[in-house]
Motif scaffolding. Sequence first.
Motif, PDB file in Angstrom:
ATOM      1  N   VAL A  99       0.858  -1.180   0.000  1.00 18.53           N
ATOM      2  CA  VAL A  99       0.000   0.000   0.000  1.00 18.53           C
ATOM      3  C   VAL A  99       0.892   1.228   0.000  1.00 18.53           C
ATOM      4  N   GLN A 100       0.736   2.055  -1.026  1.00 19.62           N
ATOM      5  CA  GLN A 100       1.373   3.370  -1.102  1.00 19.62           C
ATOM      6  C   GLN A 100       0.253   4.392  -1.235  1.00 19.62           C
ATOM      7  N   HIS A 101       0.178   5.334  -0.306  1.00 18.94           N
ATOM      8  CA  HIS A 101      -0.856   6.363  -0.389  1.00 18.94           C
ATOM      9  C   HIS A 101      -0.630   7.205  -1.644  1.00 18.94           C
ATOM     10  N   MET A 102      -1.596   7.136  -2.564  1.00 20.45           N
ATOM     11  CA  MET A 102      -1.467   7.815  -3.849  1.00 20.45           C
ATOM     12  C   MET A 102      -2.846   7.923  -4.486  1.00 20.45           C
ATOM     13  N   PRO A 103      -3.169   9.034  -5.174  1.00 20.05           N
ATOM     14  CA  PRO A 103      -4.472   9.132  -5.846  1.00 20.05           C
ATOM     15  C   PRO A 103      -4.680   8.000  -6.840  1.00 20.05           C
ATOM     16  N   GLU A 104      -5.928   7.619  -7.024  1.00 22.87           N
ATOM     17  CA  GLU A 104      -6.232   6.432  -7.818  1.00 22.87           C
ATOM     18  C   GLU A 104      -5.803   6.552  -9.272  1.00 22.87           C
ATOM     19  N   GLN A 105      -5.682   7.764  -9.793  1.00 28.02           N
ATOM     20  CA  GLN A 105      -5.337   7.906 -11.201  1.00 28.02           C
ATOM     21  C   GLN A 105      -3.872   7.587 -11.486  1.00 28.02           C
ATOM     22  N   PHE A 106      -3.061   7.413 -10.463  1.00 32.06           N
ATOM     23  CA  PHE A 106      -1.618   7.307 -10.690  1.00 32.06           C
ATOM     24  C   PHE A 106      -1.008   5.962 -10.307  1.00 32.06           C
ATOM     25  N   THR A 107      -1.732   5.114  -9.593  1.00 33.23           N
ATOM     26  CA  THR A 107      -1.108   3.882  -9.110  1.00 33.23           C
ATOM     27  C   THR A 107      -0.749   2.921 -10.251  1.00 33.23           C
ATOM     28  N   SER A 108      -1.553   2.882 -11.285  1.00 31.92           N
ATOM     29  CA  SER A 108      -1.254   1.998 -12.412  1.00 31.92           C
ATOM     30  C   SER A 108       0.045   2.415 -13.091  1.00 31.92           C
ATOM     31  N   ALA A 109       0.200   3.726 -13.351  1.00 32.05           N
ATOM     32  CA  ALA A 109       1.430   4.213 -13.981  1.00 32.05           C
ATOM     33  C   ALA A 109       2.631   4.000 -13.065  1.00 32.05           C
ATOM     34  N   PHE A 110       2.423   4.150 -11.758  1.00 29.60           N
ATOM     35  CA  PHE A 110       3.499   3.921 -10.790  1.00 29.60           C
ATOM     36  C   PHE A 110       3.963   2.469 -10.830  1.00 29.60           C
ATOM     37  N   ALA A 111       3.007   1.538 -10.856  1.00 33.80           N
ATOM     38  CA  ALA A 111       3.357   0.117 -10.915  1.00 33.80           C
ATOM     39  C   ALA A 111       4.075  -0.220 -12.217  1.00 33.80           C
ATOM     40  N   LYS A 112       3.620   0.329 -13.325  1.00 29.62           N
ATOM     41  CA  LYS A 112       4.255   0.052 -14.619  1.00 29.62           C
ATOM     42  C   LYS A 112       5.691   0.569 -14.635  1.00 29.62           C
ATOM     43  N   ARG A 113       5.894   1.751 -14.038  1.00 27.03           N
ATOM     44  CA  ARG A 113       7.240   2.312 -13.996  1.00 27.03           C
ATOM     45  C   ARG A 113       8.173   1.417 -13.181  1.00 27.03           C
ATOM     46  N   LEU A 114       7.727   0.959 -12.029  1.00 29.96           N
ATOM     47  CA  LEU A 114       8.541   0.071 -11.213  1.00 29.96           C
ATOM     48  C   LEU A 114       8.800  -1.255 -11.933  1.00 29.96           C
ATOM     49  N   ASN A 115       7.817  -1.731 -12.673  1.00 29.93           N
ATOM     50  CA  ASN A 115       7.981  -2.984 -13.404  1.00 29.93           C
ATOM     51  C   ASN A 115       9.106  -2.880 -14.439  1.00 29.93           C
ATOM     52  N   GLN A 116       9.276  -1.687 -15.012  1.00 25.68           N
ATOM     53  CA  GLN A 116      10.352  -1.472 -15.979  1.00 25.68           C
ATOM     54  C   GLN A 116      11.725  -1.454 -15.303  1.00 25.68           C
TER      55      GLN A 116
END
Length: 357
Positions: free
Chosen positions: A197-214
């Motif tokens: 769990v990372q406190h973050m607005p819902e519009q950004f968690t998908s992009a955050f996960a994709k960035r970490l995946n890279q």
Amino acid sequence: MAPVLRVLVVDDSAVVRQGVLMLLERVPGMAVEVASDPLIARQKMKSHRPDVILLDLEMPRMDGLTFLRELMREEEPVPVVVCSGLAGPGSELAVRALQEGAVEIIAKPMLGVGDFLRESRARLLESLRNAARARARLARRTPPVKAELEPPERPTDPLLTVTTDKVVAVGASTGGTEALRQLLEPMPPDCPGLVIVQHMPEQFTSAFAKRLNQLCRIEVKEAEQGDAVRQGRALIAPGNRHLRVRRTGGHYQVEVLDGGRVSGHKPSVDVLFQSVARAAGENAVGVLLTGMGDDGADGLLVMKQAGAATIAQDEASCVVFGMPRAAIERGAVDEVLPLGAICEAVRRRARQRARAS
């Protein structure tokens, strides 16, 4: 008398500048200045250095990301809260800004800015105040570095992947996006499954996960209902949804749930940690990273009482020491470690539990 919090709003939209100005000027103890682009902001900062900057990313003459990089190169950077659009490219740019040193994200809608600012007044004020308190920590943050090793090929068929019976639960807030990168990037493909769990607005968690995946050698994805918790995978709670873990036979799956705020947040670290305590007990490791407030402190104590190993990030490496401090004060923490030592400690604790089993 409380000190004045000086806020500089940098946004090319006159509507946004005026809306934020009207909103914040009514708050006792806040002094607000505005600038339509980073070049004007630079001039204003020479005479009145702000405590925190509210920054748009898409602007003429100089974009916000370039300005942010310049700020972060200073010896004592001014904390930055990013105000970003919700579209796909906007969310990806905002995640880049977090990795470059921004403390928080505020989502900016395409329409109805005035109504949004009024409805989100509490969130905006909280973000600005949290960022201002984080200023002493910003200079210690290390810039993101892509892993030198090429990511190995990942199994495409989940049925061929060994599902671990160990679970690592991680909670983070202010400053957590960079802390999570440093935690996950060195994780090997055979590491225990992680739920985050990372406190973050819902519009950004998908992009955050994709960035970490890279960046990482393990799989990182935004959690979906029924996803398996397995070796070499990290699941990140979607914004505005709670994440829980449940056991099905010898394996673990996640539940993505709606509901009210818990400990002031949604997703809540407490919700995740308490579910992991019930589902995994002594087969779990709990990690609480940098963040404002006390979300996760009670849940980490429940995990410890269930037999899990518990780790908190130390004050020196935190952007904000609120959440780890609260857990330590509750007696919920086995080890207090610098961020750079937590990855190995997680692996060591998981191995100890595997031998005990």
